[in-house]
Motif scaffolding. Sequence first.
Motif, PDB file in Angstrom:
ATOM      1  N   ARG A  24      32.249  45.416  52.325  1.00 34.11           N
ATOM      2  CA  ARG A  24      31.775  45.459  50.931  1.00 34.11           C
ATOM      3  C   ARG A  24      32.644  46.379  50.082  1.00 34.11           C
ATOM      4  O   ARG A  24      32.963  46.075  48.925  1.00 34.11           O
ATOM      5  CB  ARG A  24      30.319  45.952  50.925  1.00 34.11           C
ATOM      6  CG  ARG A  24      29.677  46.066  49.552  1.00 34.11           C
ATOM      7  CD  ARG A  24      28.381  46.869  49.630  1.00 34.11           C
ATOM      8  NE  ARG A  24      28.615  48.271  49.935  1.00 34.11           N
ATOM      9  CZ  ARG A  24      27.704  49.102  50.451  1.00 34.11           C
ATOM     10  NH1 ARG A  24      26.489  48.656  50.734  1.00 34.11           N
ATOM     11  NH2 ARG A  24      27.998  50.366  50.688  1.00 34.11           N
ATOM     12  N   GLU A  25      33.048  47.507  50.664  1.00 35.45           N
ATOM     13  CA  GLU A  25      33.876  48.476  49.933  1.00 35.45           C
ATOM     14  C   GLU A  25      35.335  48.029  49.838  1.00 35.45           C
ATOM     15  O   GLU A  25      35.964  48.177  48.793  1.00 35.45           O
ATOM     16  CB  GLU A  25      33.778  49.854  50.591  1.00 35.45           C
ATOM     17  CG  GLU A  25      32.380  50.451  50.597  1.00 35.45           C
ATOM     18  CD  GLU A  25      31.764  50.558  49.215  1.00 35.45           C
ATOM     19  OE1 GLU A  25      32.482  50.948  48.260  1.00 35.45           O
ATOM     20  OE2 GLU A  25      30.573  50.240  49.076  1.00 35.45           O
ATOM     21  N   VAL A  26      35.884  47.486  50.928  1.00 38.93           N
ATOM     22  CA  VAL A  26      37.299  47.080  50.946  1.00 38.93           C
ATOM     23  C   VAL A  26      37.588  46.070  49.838  1.00 38.93           C
ATOM     24  O   VAL A  26      38.599  46.168  49.124  1.00 38.93           O
ATOM     25  CB  VAL A  26      37.698  46.497  52.316  1.00 38.93           C
ATOM     26  CG1 VAL A  26      39.091  45.851  52.251  1.00 38.93           C
ATOM     27  CG2 VAL A  26      37.681  47.577  53.404  1.00 38.93           C
ATOM     28  N   VAL A  27      36.697  45.093  49.679  1.00 37.88           N
ATOM     29  CA  VAL A  27      36.986  44.017  48.731  1.00 37.88           C
ATOM     30  C   VAL A  27      36.817  44.442  47.266  1.00 37.88           C
ATOM     31  O   VAL A  27      37.115  43.661  46.364  1.00 37.88           O
ATOM     32  CB  VAL A  27      36.169  42.734  49.037  1.00 37.88           C
ATOM     33  CG1 VAL A  27      36.527  42.186  50.412  1.00 37.88           C
ATOM     34  CG2 VAL A  27      34.661  42.983  48.935  1.00 37.88           C
ATOM     35  N   LYS A  28      36.412  45.681  47.029  1.00 36.12           N
ATOM     36  CA  LYS A  28      36.413  46.214  45.661  1.00 36.12           C
ATOM     37  C   LYS A  28      37.841  46.444  45.149  1.00 36.12           C
ATOM     38  O   LYS A  28      38.043  46.594  43.944  1.00 36.12           O
ATOM     39  CB  LYS A  28      35.631  47.531  45.595  1.00 36.12           C
ATOM     40  CG  LYS A  28      34.128  47.356  45.759  1.00 36.12           C
ATOM     41  CD  LYS A  28      33.394  48.701  45.754  1.00 36.12           C
ATOM     42  CE  LYS A  28      31.889  48.495  45.937  1.00 36.12           C
ATOM     43  NZ  LYS A  28      31.163  49.793  46.051  1.00 36.12           N
ATOM     44  N   HIS A  29      38.815  46.491  46.066  1.00 34.21           N
ATOM     45  CA  HIS A  29      40.214  46.733  45.690  1.00 34.21           C
ATOM     46  C   HIS A  29      40.914  45.410  45.398  1.00 34.21           C
ATOM     47  O   HIS A  29      41.125  44.610  46.313  1.00 34.21           O
ATOM     48  CB  HIS A  29      40.951  47.468  46.815  1.00 34.21           C
ATOM     49  CG  HIS A  29      40.521  48.877  46.991  1.00 34.21           C
ATOM     50  ND1 HIS A  29      41.238  49.953  46.516  1.00 34.21           N
ATOM     51  CD2 HIS A  29      39.414  49.412  47.572  1.00 34.21           C
ATOM     52  CE1 HIS A  29      40.605  51.077  46.804  1.00 34.21           C
ATOM     53  NE2 HIS A  29      39.490  50.771  47.444  1.00 34.21           N
ATOM     54  N   PRO A  30      41.316  45.181  44.139  1.00 36.85           N
ATOM     55  CA  PRO A  30      41.977  43.923  43.797  1.00 36.85           C
ATOM     56  C   PRO A  30      43.294  43.702  44.566  1.00 36.85           C
ATOM     57  O   PRO A  30      43.685  42.561  44.795  1.00 36.85           O
ATOM     58  CB  PRO A  30      42.255  44.045  42.292  1.00 36.85           C
ATOM     59  CG  PRO A  30      41.390  45.159  41.800  1.00 36.85           C
ATOM     60  CD  PRO A  30      41.124  46.061  42.963  1.00 36.85           C
ATOM     61  N   LEU A  31      43.958  44.786  44.965  1.00 42.37           N
ATOM     62  CA  LEU A  31      45.227  44.646  45.702  1.00 42.37           C
ATOM     63  C   LEU A  31      45.045  44.026  47.086  1.00 42.37           C
ATOM     64  O   LEU A  31      45.979  43.464  47.645  1.00 42.37           O
ATOM     65  CB  LEU A  31      45.899  46.022  45.868  1.00 42.37           C
ATOM     66  CG  LEU A  31      46.594  46.615  44.644  1.00 42.37           C
ATOM     67  CD1 LEU A  31      47.006  48.060  44.928  1.00 42.37           C
ATOM     68  CD2 LEU A  31      47.811  45.796  44.248  1.00 42.37           C
ATOM     69  N   VAL A  32      43.859  44.162  47.657  1.00 43.95           N
ATOM     70  CA  VAL A  32      43.623  43.634  49.007  1.00 43.95           C
ATOM     71  C   VAL A  32      43.634  42.109  48.967  1.00 43.95           C
ATOM     72  O   VAL A  32      42.910  41.485  48.188  1.00 43.95           O
ATOM     73  CB  VAL A  32      42.283  44.156  49.583  1.00 43.95           C
ATOM     74  CG1 VAL A  32      41.925  43.433  50.873  1.00 43.95           C
ATOM     75  CG2 VAL A  32      42.354  45.667  49.818  1.00 43.95           C
ATOM     76  N   GLU A  33      44.495  41.522  49.820  1.00 42.16           N
ATOM     77  CA  GLU A  33      44.606  40.059  49.886  1.00 42.16           C
ATOM     78  C   GLU A  33      43.774  39.477  51.026  1.00 42.16           C
ATOM     79  O   GLU A  33      43.257  38.366  50.925  1.00 42.16           O
ATOM     80  CB  GLU A  33      46.073  39.654  50.051  1.00 42.16           C
ATOM     81  CG  GLU A  33      46.907  39.982  48.814  1.00 42.16           C
ATOM     82  CD  GLU A  33      48.401  39.804  49.036  1.00 42.16           C
ATOM     83  OE1 GLU A  33      48.804  39.401  50.154  1.00 42.16           O
ATOM     84  OE2 GLU A  33      49.156  40.073  48.083  1.00 42.16           O
ATOM     85  N   SER A  34      43.674  40.232  52.128  1.00 37.29           N
ATOM     86  CA  SER A  34      42.885  39.742  53.265  1.00 37.29           C
ATOM     87  C   SER A  34      42.313  40.925  54.035  1.00 37.29           C
ATOM     88  O   SER A  34      42.955  41.971  54.144  1.00 37.29           O
ATOM     89  CB  SER A  34      43.757  38.897  54.200  1.00 37.29           C
ATOM     90  OG  SER A  34      44.722  39.707  54.838  1.00 37.29           O
TER      91      SER A  34
END
Length: 285
Positions: free
Chosen positions: A98-108
Amino acid sequence: DMDQINKGWFSEISEFWPGNSFSLQVEQVLHQQKTEYQDILVFKSKTFGNVLVLDGVIQATERDEFAYQEMITHVPLFAHPSPKRVLVVGGGDGGVLREVVKHPLVESVTLCEIDAGVIEASRRFLPKMAVGFDHPKVTLFIGDGLEFMRQRKGEFDVIITDSSDPIGPAQGLFERAYYELLKEALAPGGIVCSQAESLWLHLDTIKNLTTFCKEIFPHVEYAYTSIPSYPGGSIGLLVCSTANSCKSPVRPVTADMIDKMQYYNESVHKASFVLPQFAVKQLNI
């Protein structure tokens, strides 16, 4: 786990913190299950919301889980200039996702969880955490994180180990061989962040971890976060980087991101690495 409920109170009793225990008043037992790997218990508490317990040890409560999920995620992700590919080992409650995907830079983001029962229980009883599983950037791998990493070399910008304690299924995640695998799975400039126990209760375990990690990684640092439902009231994060110190964010922590936080901010990031003197003396970091 049910034998830890007495007169309407759940008490967290473990050989890993002898002589002390954290207790919560129970309103209702919601779920009990014995999987191939561990005992799962979920109960509704009087003051901490729903509580996930594995092998008698509290893993998450609705009231304070954000203090742990946000810090174990945003400290390494904001310390990396471009975290595109992220791996989570453990984390079957979905909170780190839930927290990781708050970062727009994260692709996968890939999550390795050994026990599908944890994911199912979280989906049913911790929906605000399990929302992480439903994001399109997320891939699930049900199985052994060590086996998974042996197949993946030089691939991940950030690897987060959201594990239970080093007794039971997570024991291997506190050993040198695991950290050597982590290093090999990192892309250049990669960062590892792992759940690393309590300064008050497990300083010997932490010293052992930091000692061998210093032989593997150029930068080994230790942060901690306040969380009332964990033993000793705080939990540590071991942060190992192949590039730079992680003590400050290297990207702007935008107002948009801060709106999504309940615990993490830039000042807390920096302050979390400031250790009390007894820990400084022992850890030399």
